[in-house]
Design a protein around this motif. Structure first.
Motif, PDB file in Angstrom:
ATOM      1  N   HIS A 149       0.858  -1.249  -0.438  1.00  0.00           N
ATOM      2  CA  HIS A 149       0.135   0.027   0.578  1.00  0.00           C
ATOM      3  C   HIS A 149       0.907   1.417  -0.024  1.00  0.00           C
ATOM      4  O   HIS A 149       1.009   2.049   1.545  1.00  0.00           O
ATOM      5  CB  HIS A 149      -0.344  -0.030   1.144  1.00  0.00           C
ATOM      6  N   SER A 150       1.181   2.057  -1.639  1.00  0.00           N
ATOM      7  CA  SER A 150       2.120   2.808  -1.581  1.00  0.00           C
ATOM      8  C   SER A 150       2.075   3.208  -2.866  1.00  0.00           C
ATOM      9  O   SER A 150       1.176   2.897  -3.708  1.00  0.00           O
ATOM     10  CB  SER A 150       3.438   2.334  -1.275  1.00  0.00           C
ATOM     11  N   LEU A 151       2.781   4.381  -2.761  1.00  0.00           N
ATOM     12  CA  LEU A 151       2.650   5.785  -3.448  1.00  0.00           C
ATOM     13  C   LEU A 151       4.400   5.578  -3.190  1.00  0.00           C
ATOM     14  O   LEU A 151       4.583   5.499  -2.642  1.00  0.00           O
ATOM     15  CB  LEU A 151       2.435   6.969  -4.100  1.00  0.00           C
TER      16      LEU A 151
ATOM     17  N   GLY B 182      -3.738   5.180  11.413  1.00  0.00           N
ATOM     18  CA  GLY B 182      -3.202   4.134  11.096  1.00  0.00           C
ATOM     19  C   GLY B 182      -3.289   2.977   9.824  1.00  0.00           C
ATOM     20  O   GLY B 182      -2.908   1.900   9.499  1.00  0.00           O
ATOM     21  N   LYS B 183      -4.722   3.359   9.816  1.00  0.00           N
ATOM     22  CA  LYS B 183      -5.422   2.502   8.664  1.00  0.00           C
ATOM     23  C   LYS B 183      -4.393   2.418   7.451  1.00  0.00           C
ATOM     24  O   LYS B 183      -4.736   3.722   7.031  1.00  0.00           O
ATOM     25  CB  LYS B 183      -6.515   2.078   8.591  1.00  0.00           C
ATOM     26  N   SER B 184      -4.280   1.543   6.711  1.00  0.00           N
ATOM     27  CA  SER B 184      -3.263   1.777   5.336  1.00  0.00           C
ATOM     28  C   SER B 184      -4.339   1.102   4.511  1.00  0.00           C
ATOM     29  O   SER B 184      -5.240   0.683   4.449  1.00  0.00           O
ATOM     30  CB  SER B 184      -1.951   0.046   5.088  1.00  0.00           C
ATOM     31  N   SER B 185      -4.485   1.401   3.090  1.00  0.00           N
ATOM     32  CA  SER B 185      -5.106   1.357   1.711  1.00  0.00           C
ATOM     33  C   SER B 185      -4.307   1.080   0.631  1.00  0.00           C
ATOM     34  O   SER B 185      -2.753   1.489   0.221  1.00  0.00           O
ATOM     35  CB  SER B 185      -5.973   2.647   1.942  1.00  0.00           C
TER      36      SER B 185
ATOM     37  N   ALA C  53      -6.144   8.689  -5.753  1.00  0.00           N
ATOM     38  CA  ALA C  53      -7.432   8.236  -4.976  1.00  0.00           C
ATOM     39  C   ALA C  53      -7.193   6.396  -4.236  1.00  0.00           C
ATOM     40  O   ALA C  53      -6.283   6.092  -4.814  1.00  0.00           O
ATOM     41  CB  ALA C  53      -8.373   8.082  -6.064  1.00  0.00           C
ATOM     42  N   LEU C  54      -7.776   6.451  -2.896  1.00  0.00           N
ATOM     43  CA  LEU C  54      -7.321   5.781  -2.330  1.00  0.00           C
ATOM     44  C   LEU C  54      -8.379   4.361  -1.785  1.00  0.00           C
ATOM     45  O   LEU C  54      -9.573   4.928  -2.199  1.00  0.00           O
ATOM     46  CB  LEU C  54      -7.006   6.216  -0.673  1.00  0.00           C
TER      47      LEU C  54
END
Length: 518
Positions: free
Chosen positions: A229-231, A252-255, A272-273
């Motif tokens: 889950h990264s840019l 802290g919730k990742s996306s 956009a996530l």
């Protein structure tokens, strides 16, 4: 383009032989027969990554066939005589199971993947061909993982070259049209020099990548990942990694990242996530002088902006719903977004961060394929739907639906050009996928329905730089790109190709011409 996510059917699990109940045995098969090409941890090598998210385009039954019989135009051997039928089915089923330990892919892994074949500035600055460099087309051929470079005046093929497996999200050009960047589903970014017809650099940004974006000045590349889950931000010159952004909210919730796009009038990337109700804006450094595009983009590429927007720092914009798919107005003042699970869309002002309108769109609107034009003194946007046989046309001043056009099936792609009186839309899904509609942009009526070749999928139009001619795909392994006259709708030429998908004209993509995706 945004394909559907694949979920493993219960029937598939139930039909799998008892051998599949032993994951250790299937894993052993993988290590013996597959790991040398696809990596010990399934992250890819000579062959692509073999993880559930990377296999979303390949159904389990098709995976069995590929293992048994190989795949056309690939180096993969056929295992039909090496492995028993039950072993092949068990191995295929195991590939759709997530690994027990989530694989890691951070800055160290990105750095280790980086290769520079020709450092920036080391190759000649003169094209090796005689063609308008701003009227070239890249055609992605998904059938055998190649791309073709076409002269947009003569429609002759200049060059054909191999690409990474499963390109996704569309190639992106530098503003001068010299370099094109490709992104693959398994995370590879390839920088290709169109003047010299050479790959000049490669790097892997992640394990499962959605798309890439190139800044309006051509200096930076950003990659959007599902896994991890990264840019990831790169210097465009040699694809050196600059920064990895873990994508998570304040709690802290990742996306996963649905997609990232460049917004040149804002001098920033917009992401956009998928799992967090936020849109992120990440500005790039502004050059000392503004650059004004000569195409549809009427605002400067390097605008003055709020000084609080520090370069490469994330600005978080809270939105009322998750955004799987989105689209921008021409000035990039608004993002129009929708979630795949919802039954509508919303309009968010990017300056204020406020939602300004709801759009009553049903049937999974494909906003990423939306286009705009001037219709009787107002600007409208139009988009197909993935789940309904219709095209919605919306007034961008009032955000009200102007008209809903019934089509011969759900559509995937819609395209036009500022100089064309017509908008084209396919009916990619359903029994009538061999048809394409031509819409008069002023009367908002379908004026022609073409069937280029009965029984073969017709999809994805792209115009030349002047809007006079256009390309349409016969989306088949034994397919073709068809050249049409944009005014008479007469077929002019067919160029045989292997399952051609997207076509990308340098002028339209770098000048943000209306009627094409950005």
């Amino acid at each position: 383009m945004k394909p559907f996510a694949f979920c493993l059917p219960l029937l598939w699990v139930a039909a799998t032989p008892a051998f599949a109940a032993d994951p250790d045995a299937a894993a052993a098969l993988y290590q013996t027969h597959c790991a040398s090409c696809h990596g010990e941890t399934r992250l890819g090598g000579i062959g692509p990554a073999l993880l559930p998210g990377n296999l979303s385009r390949l159904k389990p039954a098709a995976a069995v066939d590929v293992i048994a019989n190989s795949r056309p135009a690939s180096q993969m051997p056929a295992f039909g005589e090496t492995l028993a039928e039950g072993q092949i089915e068990a191995l295929a089923e195991w590939l759709y199971r997530p690994p027990a330990v989530q694989p890691r892919f951070g800055e160290a892994e990105i750095l280790a993947s980086h290769t520079v074949m020709h450092p920036d500035g080391s190759l000649p600055d003169t094209p090796r061909f005689d063609a308008d460099p701003l009227n070239l087309f890249i055609v992605v051929e998904t059938g055998d993982h190649h791309a073709s470079l076409l002269d947009g005046d003569t429609f002759e093929r200049i060059h054909r070259f191999e690409t990474r497996y499963a390109l996704h999200g569309g190639p992106k050009y530098t503003p001068d049209g010299r370099y094109v960047f490709f992104g693959s589903r398994d995370g590879w970014i390839t920088k290709y020099d169109l003047y010299n017809l050479e790959v000049v650099a490669e790097v892997r940004a992640g394990i499962n990548m959605r798309n890439i974006a190139v800044s309006g000045d051509g200096r930076y590349v950003m990659a959007a990942n599902y896994l991890p889950h990264s840019l990831v931000l790169f210097d465009a010159h040699n694809l050196d990694v600059m920064q990895v952004y873990p994508v998570e909210n304040a709690a802290g919730k990742s996306s996963r990242v649905s997609a990232v796009y460049a917004a040149p009038p804002r001098g920033s990337f917009i992401a956009a996530l998928k799992d967090i109700k936020e849109v992120w804006e990440i500005p790039w450094p502004l050059p000392t002088e503004s650059v004004v595009s000569t195409g549809h983009m009427k605002t400067p590429l390097a605008p003055s902006r709020d000084p609080a927007l520090e370069s490469f720092k994330v600005r978080r914009i809270a939105v009322p719903d998750y955004l799987d798919d989105f689209f921008f107005d021409p000035g990039y003042e608004h993002v129009i977004g929708a979630s795949r699970g919802g039954q509508g869309g919303m309009v968010v002002n990017l300056d204020s961060g406020e939602k300004v309108a709801d759009l009553p769109l049903k049937g999974m609107p494909h906003l990423g394929s939306g286009i705009t034009w001037e219709q009787n003194g107002r600007r409208v946007m139009a988009l197909p739907h993935l789940g309904r046989a219709e095209v919605s046309i919306i007034d961008m001043g009032t955000w009200e639906t102007v008209k809903t056009l019934e089509t011969d099936g759900p559509g995937f792609f819609m395209r036009s050009h500022e100089n064309s009186p017509y908008a084209w839309v396919d009916v990619f899904f359903g029994p009538n996928r061999d048809r394409v509609h031509v819409i008069d942009k002023q009367s908002l009526e379908i004026v022609e329905t073409l069937t280029p070749e009965p029984g073969k999928t017709a999809a994805h139009v792209e115009f030349d730089r002047d809007g006079e001619k256009l390309l349409l795909s016969l989306w088949e392994d034994d397919g073709a790109v068809i050249v049409y006259d944009g005014d008479t709708l007469e077929e002019l030429k067919r160029i045989p190709m292997s399952k051609p998908s997207g076509k990308y004209n340098v002028w339209n993509k770098t000048r943000y011409e209306e009627g094409t995706s950005h």
